[in-house]
Design a protein around this motif. Structure first.
Motif, mmCIF file in Angstrom:
data_model
loop_
_atom_site.group_PDB
_atom_site.id
_atom_site.type_symbol
_atom_site.label_atom_id
_atom_site.label_comp_id
_atom_site.label_asym_id
_atom_site.label_seq_id
_atom_site.Cartn_x
_atom_site.Cartn_y
_atom_site.Cartn_z
ATOM 1 N N SER A 21 0.889 -1.181 0.023
ATOM 2 C CA SER A 21 -0.072 0.020 0.126
ATOM 3 C C SER A 21 0.982 1.371 0.032
ATOM 4 N N HIS A 22 0.271 2.193 -0.753
ATOM 5 C CA HIS A 22 0.894 3.537 -0.569
ATOM 6 C C HIS A 22 -0.237 4.722 -0.827
ATOM 7 N N PRO A 23 -0.234 5.475 -0.016
ATOM 8 C CA PRO A 23 0.640 5.654 1.536
ATOM 9 C C PRO A 23 0.441 4.274 2.114
ATOM 10 N N PRO A 24 1.086 4.347 3.323
ATOM 11 C CA PRO A 24 0.833 3.114 4.268
ATOM 12 C C PRO A 24 -0.369 2.985 4.499
ATOM 13 N N PRO A 25 -1.110 1.695 4.708
ATOM 14 C CA PRO A 25 -2.061 1.427 5.103
ATOM 15 C C PRO A 25 -2.939 1.710 6.495
ATOM 16 N N THR A 26 -3.977 1.844 6.705
ATOM 17 C CA THR A 26 -4.526 1.930 7.893
ATOM 18 C C THR A 26 -4.719 0.329 8.330
ATOM 19 N N LEU A 27 -4.302 -0.166 9.381
ATOM 20 C CA LEU A 27 -4.224 -1.641 9.996
ATOM 21 C C LEU A 27 -5.426 -1.444 11.180
ATOM 22 N N LEU A 28 -6.244 -2.255 11.283
ATOM 23 C CA LEU A 28 -7.163 -2.143 12.417
ATOM 24 C C LEU A 28 -7.274 -3.665 12.680
ATOM 25 N N TRP A 29 -7.708 -3.824 13.935
ATOM 26 C CA TRP A 29 -7.869 -5.124 14.424
ATOM 27 C C TRP A 29 -9.436 -5.055 15.051
ATOM 28 N N PHE A 30 -9.907 -6.352 14.806
ATOM 29 C CA PHE A 30 -11.483 -6.528 15.079
ATOM 30 C C PHE A 30 -11.609 -8.030 15.693
ATOM 31 N N LEU A 31 -12.480 -8.065 16.756
ATOM 32 C CA LEU A 31 -12.871 -9.269 17.395
ATOM 33 C C LEU A 31 -14.169 -9.512 16.647
ATOM 34 N N GLU A 32 -14.642 -10.455 15.738
ATOM 35 C CA GLU A 32 -15.719 -10.330 15.107
ATOM 36 C C GLU A 32 -15.994 -9.095 14.807
ATOM 37 N N GLY A 33 -17.021 -8.219 14.999
ATOM 38 C CA GLY A 33 -17.302 -6.913 14.343
ATOM 39 C C GLY A 33 -16.955 -5.930 15.366
ATOM 40 N N GLN A 34 -16.156 -6.236 16.518
ATOM 41 C CA GLN A 34 -15.845 -4.887 17.331
ATOM 42 C C GLN A 34 -14.324 -4.562 17.203
ATOM 43 N N GLU A 35 -14.079 -3.317 17.009
ATOM 44 C CA GLU A 35 -12.678 -3.054 16.826
ATOM 45 C C GLU A 35 -11.960 -3.040 18.199
ATOM 46 N N LEU A 36 -10.821 -3.538 17.928
ATOM 47 C CA LEU A 36 -9.941 -3.609 19.377
ATOM 48 C C LEU A 36 -8.784 -2.446 19.315
ATOM 49 N N LYS A 37 -8.687 -1.664 20.532
ATOM 50 C CA LYS A 37 -7.866 -0.901 20.733
ATOM 51 C C LYS A 37 -6.446 -1.482 21.322
ATOM 52 N N GLY A 38 -5.673 -0.296 21.468
ATOM 53 C CA GLY A 38 -4.434 -0.677 22.238
ATOM 54 C C GLY A 38 -3.306 -1.220 21.274
ATOM 55 N N VAL A 39 -3.292 -0.945 19.948
ATOM 56 C CA VAL A 39 -2.333 -1.394 19.011
ATOM 57 C C VAL A 39 -1.042 -0.440 18.607
ATOM 58 N N THR A 40 -0.220 -0.955 18.314
ATOM 59 C CA THR A 40 0.845 -0.059 17.708
ATOM 60 C C THR A 40 1.225 -0.541 16.376
ATOM 61 N N THR A 41 1.750 0.724 15.476
ATOM 62 C CA THR A 41 1.693 0.364 13.988
ATOM 63 C C THR A 41 3.079 0.884 13.880
#
Length: 390
Positions: free
Chosen positions: A91-111
């Motif tokens: 990807s360019h520009p760098p992608p947005t990387l998101l985490w989900f547990l089923e349909g709920q987004e998880l916070k507390g990530v580092t990229t």
């Protein structure tokens, strides 16, 4: 003339006037491989001097080509914290990387990004809970400048955890209406991975045993108590274990409703009277206390005199409060001595036996020393005082 990475791609031009020459270029079907390529325009009017030039770099908006969850574990434990990595490329520009547990987004990530390899990495730090078991952990990569180009990778989680227990009375049982000699049963609901291998029951902190002859029956995840008594009352808990550890349920209290019982009988032999030594013309105050549930009681007093005549006492000479009744008894004649009986009743029933108080003349107290179990009480008045006897 136009050069793409030093390769001539267009040498056409036209003169606007004697001082201006123009060459327009169009790059059709531009490819991913041309991202960050150098497009150079060179101009010269003689071979005697070097050409002049201007260069631009081609920057493309590129969708992510891949996304992968790395370091997959065969199972996760609720006792351990894990760092899970998601890697995306292309990807360019760098992608947005998101985490989900089923349909709920998880916070507390580092990229973090790696420009040299056009790779982006996201790290998720988490401790799984039992609710994670069987759910899909998803890593999604997207280029915000290119809607509709998101791609995902998922990992089906298997989480192991110690037993989680919930204890409750049987659905048909009213916890506020359990009476003496009723049958009661508990249900212990267990959730565990791996399955629980041992179930234990506790009553007031003590381990219960399967004893059908005593009315304690354990079957699968249920506990049946047959013909409960006052001793059956208290706090019940179920406990289970598996390879991950032990879990305990919520405590559930069992209240057993029962008819009144004389408190005097709890500390001495049943039916043993309390001996009260008093003088004639003395006022005697007697407290009758019953053990009962519910504790809201109706009391009744009776007197049997020394010649065997029985009579109910007038309610005006006693008061009642909860599980106690207070009698204000006046000794006026010889016939007022004898036996006082205190009865009580609640919504469950009437006491099988009354509390018994033997009123004897103080001068005759020595005649009652032949009854070692009698509790001698002395009522104080202006007459000579006698010591209390235990």
């Amino acid at each position: 003339m136009w050069y793409l990475n030093d390769d001539l791609v267009d040498s056409s031009y036209h003169a606007e006037n004697e001082n201006q020459v123009i060459n327009h270029i169009s790059v059709p079907n531009i490819q991913r491989s041309q991202h960050r390529a150098n497009l150079e325009c060179r101009a010269r009017n003689t071979v005697l001097i070097s050409p002049v030039s201007k260069t631009v770099s081609i920057e493309l908006n590129l969708r992510p080509l891949s996304v992968s969850i790395l370091q997959r574990h065969s199972q996760l434990s609720t006792h351990t914290q894990y760092e899970i990595t998601c890697e995306s490329w292309g990807s360019h520009p760098p992608p947005t990387l998101l985490w989900f547990l089923e349909g709920q987004e998880l916070k507390g990530v580092t990229t973090e990004e790696s420009r040299s390899s056009n790779t982006s990495v996201s790290r998720l730090l988490f401790t799984p809970t039992p609710e994670f078991d069987g759910k899909r952990l998803i890593c999604r990569a997207s280029n915000p400048l290119l809607p509709g180009t998101a791609i995902e990778d998922f990992w089906q989680l298997r989480v192991v955890y110690s037993p989680i227990l919930s204890l409750r009375l049987g659905s048909s049982i009213n916890p506020n209406a359990i009476k003496f000699q009723d049958d009661v049963y508990y249900e212990c609901v267990i959730r565990a991975n791996p399955p629980a291998v041992k179930l234990t029951w506790y009553h007031n902190g003590e381990n219960l045993k399967h004893t059908p002859t005593s009315g304690i029956i354990m079957s699968n995840q249920s506990l049946a108590l047959q013909k409960v008594t006052r001793a059956s009352a208290g706090i019940y808990v179920c406990s289970a274990t598996n390879n991950e550890g032990e879990g305990r349920s919520n405590p559930v209290e069992l209240k057993v409703m029962y008819a009144p019982t004389c408190r005097n009988d709890l500390s001495s032999a049943e039916g043993t009277p309390v001996i009260i030594a008093a003088s004639r013309s003395e006022d005697v105050n007697i407290t009758c206390e019953m053990d009962a549930l519910p504790e809201s009681l109706r009391f009744h007093w009776a007197h049997t005199n020394t010649v065997g005549e029985a009579v109910d006492l007038e309610p005006e000479i006693y008061t009642s409060q909860g599980s106690k009744s207070f009698l204000f008894y006046n000794l006026r004649s010889e016939e007022d001595f004898g036996t006082l009986l205190c009865w009580a009743q609640n919504s469950i029933g009437t006491a099988e036996r009354p509390c018994i108080y033997q009123i004897v003349p103080a001068v005759d107290i020595s005649n009652y020393k032949q009854y070692p179990n009698y509790g001698i009480k002395h009522s104080f008045s202006s007459s000579p005082q006698f010591p209390r006897h235990g």
